[in-house]
Motif scaffolding. Structure first.
Motif, PDB file in Angstrom:
ATOM      1  N   TYR A   7       0.803  -1.221   0.000  1.00  0.00           N
ATOM      2  CA  TYR A   7       0.000   0.000   0.000  1.00  0.00           C
ATOM      3  C   TYR A   7       0.840   1.277   0.000  1.00  0.00           C
ATOM      4  CZ  TYR A   7      -4.145  -2.870   0.613  1.00  0.00           C
ATOM      5  OH  TYR A   7      -5.153  -3.784   0.425  1.00  0.00           O
ATOM      6  N   PRO A   8       1.923   1.359   0.775  1.00  0.00           N
ATOM      7  CA  PRO A   8       2.725   2.585   0.731  1.00  0.00           C
ATOM      8  C   PRO A   8       3.349   2.858  -0.647  1.00  0.00           C
ATOM      9  CG  PRO A   8       3.253   1.341   2.705  1.00  0.00           C
ATOM     10  CD  PRO A   8       2.390   0.460   1.835  1.00  0.00           C
ATOM     11  N   ARG A   9       3.621   1.805  -1.397  1.00  0.00           N
ATOM     12  CA  ARG A   9       4.233   1.962  -2.720  1.00  0.00           C
ATOM     13  C   ARG A   9       3.207   2.413  -3.764  1.00  0.00           C
ATOM     14  NH1 ARG A   9       8.407  -2.050  -5.668  1.00  0.00           N
ATOM     15  NH2 ARG A   9       9.797  -0.742  -4.496  1.00  0.00           N
ATOM     16  N   CYS A  10       1.948   2.050  -3.577  1.00  0.00           N
ATOM     17  CA  CYS A  10       0.899   2.369  -4.549  1.00  0.00           C
ATOM     18  C   CYS A  10       0.780   3.886  -4.705  1.00  0.00           C
ATOM     19  CB  CYS A  10      -0.433   1.787  -4.090  1.00  0.00           C
ATOM     20  SG  CYS A  10      -1.815   2.202  -5.182  1.00  0.00           S
ATOM     21  N   GLU A  11       0.756   4.330  -5.962  1.00  0.00           N
ATOM     22  CA  GLU A  11       0.630   5.756  -6.273  1.00  0.00           C
ATOM     23  C   GLU A  11      -0.753   6.116  -6.802  1.00  0.00           C
ATOM     24  OE1 GLU A  11       3.870   6.642  -8.920  1.00  0.00           O
ATOM     25  OE2 GLU A  11       5.356   6.475  -7.309  1.00  0.00           O
ATOM     26  N   GLY A  12      -1.665   5.161  -6.820  1.00  0.00           N
ATOM     27  CA  GLY A  12      -3.038   5.437  -7.215  1.00  0.00           C
ATOM     28  C   GLY A  12      -3.256   5.677  -8.696  1.00  0.00           C
TER      29      GLY A  12
END
Length: 65
Positions: A7-12
C-alpha cells in the motif's frame, strides 16, 4: 491465488482497477482498495487479477500463491 499489496508503494494510478474492477478499486482519496485482502481471489477472476498485477507501473502488487 492471493495477492500481496504494498500500500505505501501504490501511487493510485488505477491501472489495476481498470484491468480488474471486480478485484481492485480506488477510493475517493485515490487509495487502493483490494476487495479480497487477506483472502483468495475467486477462480473466475484469477486471469484478470494476474493482468492487473502485471499492469502496476510501480510494482505495488505481487502474486503470492
Amino acid at each position: 491465488m492471493k495477492i500481496s499489496v504494498d500500500y505505501p508503494r501504490c501511487e493510485g494510478h488505477g491501472l489495476c482497477a481498470a484491468q480488474a474492477p471486480e478485484v481492485f478499486d480506488l477510493n475517493d482519496n485515490a487509495e487502493l482498495v483490494y476487495r479480497f485482502d487477506g483472502g483468495e481471489v475467486p477462480g473466475d477472476l484469477v486471469t484478470v487479477a494476474r493482468m492487473a498485477v502485471g499492469s502496476c507501473p510501480v510494482a505495488a502488487l505481487r502474486e503470492i500463491s
